[in-house]
Design an enzyme around this catalytic site. Structure first.
Site: not given
Ligand code: NAD
Length: 476
Positions: A222, A256
């Site tokens: 997602e 998002c």
């Molecule tokens: P992010 O990708 O930085 O982090 C998300 C999660 O991934 C966190 O729990 C983080 O600890 C983890 N993470 C970080 N590095 C990782 C790695 N190497 N391997 C696995 N996991 C890792 O995103 P964010 O800044 O927390 O959120 C914002 C982003 O999320 C935006 O791009 C937004 O559009 C998206 N988003 C999507 C949805 C959806 O439902 N499609 C909903 C909310 C947010």
């Protein structure tokens, strides 16, 4: 109940230890009865009820400011609604489906049996920290799985509250919380889960898909991206613009599915800007005084937004303030519209994730569609207008994760609509029955009858087999 432990020492070892215990527990009851699943959903509902105020307070502290109304509206209520929806429909979702067979299979019969995968890993972002970790959990529990949750390191207060709350309501081999940053997250997604649901950025999503591929763990991704809004020439600006502004400024743009930029007929840009200012004034008469406007999650994110606007201005764009002063101390970023930002500036390349609204002029509807199709496939698309022919054209000419016509955000508030991206905005979907199915193996089972026509085709082959093969070649 058994409390989930915060990650100390070797995170990978701890993750694999809990995962092993969850898998063992799951193997003792591979396909739990409805009563077991309903009890888990009930406990989840009770947990949210008992902890809602503490969750809201922790989320507000993590953000700097986020009103309890916002958290109730966007995190707590949708999650409770998802639980109740799952509970109402669970028995129907669980029922095996009878499948009709072609005449070549007669007189056998066939079924599709829906079974849990086993243990699901759920990785969540910070922007709707409760909703995005617990809504996938609803699907996981309804489908009969056990689950491990990895909330975001950017909401540490909420993650800690969640860890304690989950420990109070679930055994660790049912649901466990693993807190930690990117390193823990990387170890988490490298673990051999039976399914992973990752919500977050496209860049990290790629890493998760790679890590999961090593175990052949199926993943639901997602992700985010730049979701367009199109104001058609037929749109009634008076109703459309406030709806667009509401979706853009919800959680200060840290959503998002927020409309990232808006395509407006070239000769109506001025009218649009006047309407946008009026809409912001009506919804947020003050940015800093009444607590309704959400802070940007961190200093780093605030500075990034400032840089996006500065760079666009330096490259010739016009920045139009849509409200009064913000408050950098409290990370309250006052909303702006940006007109004429060139394509090569970061604002027009990256997902904005903040209260900055690029306004892109267009002359013809085809040009607006080409603009959308010239970029990554978005998570959401919004179209405003009354001309049904134009609406149909946009719906059939573009691909997006989901669409709301004449409003924003709302398509994901309905549990019967699958929610998920496409292309760079992700793959797979959840919510409601889609979430149940995403986390179930639909196992086809063919039950052979006492008499089987297939025996007529056993070797040695003779004239009967020749005749039957001719029949099959023509009619199978
Ligand atoms: P992010 O990708 O930085 O982090 C998300 C999660 O991934 C966190 O729990 C983080 O600890 C983890 N993470 C970080 N590095 C990782 C790695 N190497 N391997 C696995 N996991 C890792 O995103 P964010 O800044 O927390 O959120 C914002 C982003 O999320 C935006 O791009 C937004 O559009 C998206 N988003 C999507 C949805 C959806 O439902 N499609 C909903 C909310 C947010």
């Amino acid at each position: 109940m058994d409390g989930s432990m915060p990650v100390k020492g070797n995170a990978a070892e701890m993750i694999s230890d809990i995962l092993a215990r969850q898998k063992t527990a799951w193997a003792l009851d591979v396909t739990p009865e409805a009563a077991v699943r309903l009890d888990r959903l009930d406990r989840l509902e009770r947990m949210i009820g008992a902890w809602s105020e503490r969750f809201s307070a922790a989320i507000s502290a993590d953000f700097g400011n986020r009103s309890a109304v916002s958290t109730t509206l966007t995190d707590i209520v949708p999650t409770l609604a998802a639980i109740r929806h799952a509970r109402r429909h669970l028995k129907r979702w669980m029922r095996p489906r009878r499948v009709g067979l072609s005449w070549t299979g007669w007189p056998a019969s066939a079924l599709l049996i829906r079974q849990p995968f086993g243990v699901v890993g759920i990785v969540a972002p910070w922007n709707y920290p409760l909703n995005l970790v617990l809504s996938p959990l609803v699907g996981a529990l309804a489908a009969g799985n056990r689950a491990m949750l990895k909330p975001s390191e950017l909401t540490p207060g909420f993650s800690e509250a969640l860890r304690v709350a989950v420990g109070e309501h679930f055994a660790e081999d049912e649901v466990a919380v693993i807190a930690g940053g990117p390193e823990v997250a990387a170890a988490f997604t490298a673990a051999p889960f039976d399914h992973l649901i990752f919500t977050g950025s496209t860049a990290v999503g790629r890493k998760v898909a790679e890590a999961a591929a090593k175990n052949l763990t199926p993943v639901t991704l997602e992700l985010g991206g730049k979701s367009p809004a199109i104001l058609d020439r037929s749109a009634d600006f008076e109703s459309a613009v406030p709806r667009l502004i509401w979706g853009k400024l919800l959680n200060a743009g840290q959503t998002c599915v927020a409309p990232d930029y808006v395509l407006v007929p070239r000769d109506r840009i001025e009218v649009f800007l006047v309407a946008a200012k009026a809409a912001v004034a009506a919804q947020y008469p003050t940015i800093s005084a009444n607590g309704d406007y959400t802070s940007i999650i961190s200093e780093r994110h605030f500075e990034r937004l400032t840089r996006l606007v500065d760079e666009a201005r330096e490259k010739g764009a016009t920045v139009v303030s849509l409200a009064g002063e913000g408050d950098p101390e409290r990370r309250l970023f006052s909303p702006v519209a940006v007109v004429g930002a060139p394509d090569d500036c970061t604002l027009m390349q990256e997902e904005i994730f903040g209260p900055i609204l690029p306004v892109v002029p267009y002359d013809t509807a085809d040009e607006a569609i080409a603009y959308v199709n010239g970029r990554d496939r978005p998570l959401a698309l919004y179209w405003f207008g009354t001309d049904r022919v134009s609406e149909r054209k946009v719906l059939t000419s573009t691909i997006a994760g989901g669409v709301t016509v004449n409003d924003t955000i709302l398509h994901l508030s309905q549990d019967d609509l699958p929610f998920g991206g496409v292309g760079a905005s992700g793959y797979g979907a959840y919510h409601g029955e889609a979430g149940f199915l995403a986390l179930s193996k639909e196992k086809p089972v063919l039950r052979q009858a006492r008499w089987s026509a297939v025996t007529l085709l056993y070797p040695p082959y003779g004239r009967l087999a020749d005749w039957l093969l001719k029949l099959l070649s023509r009619f199978a």
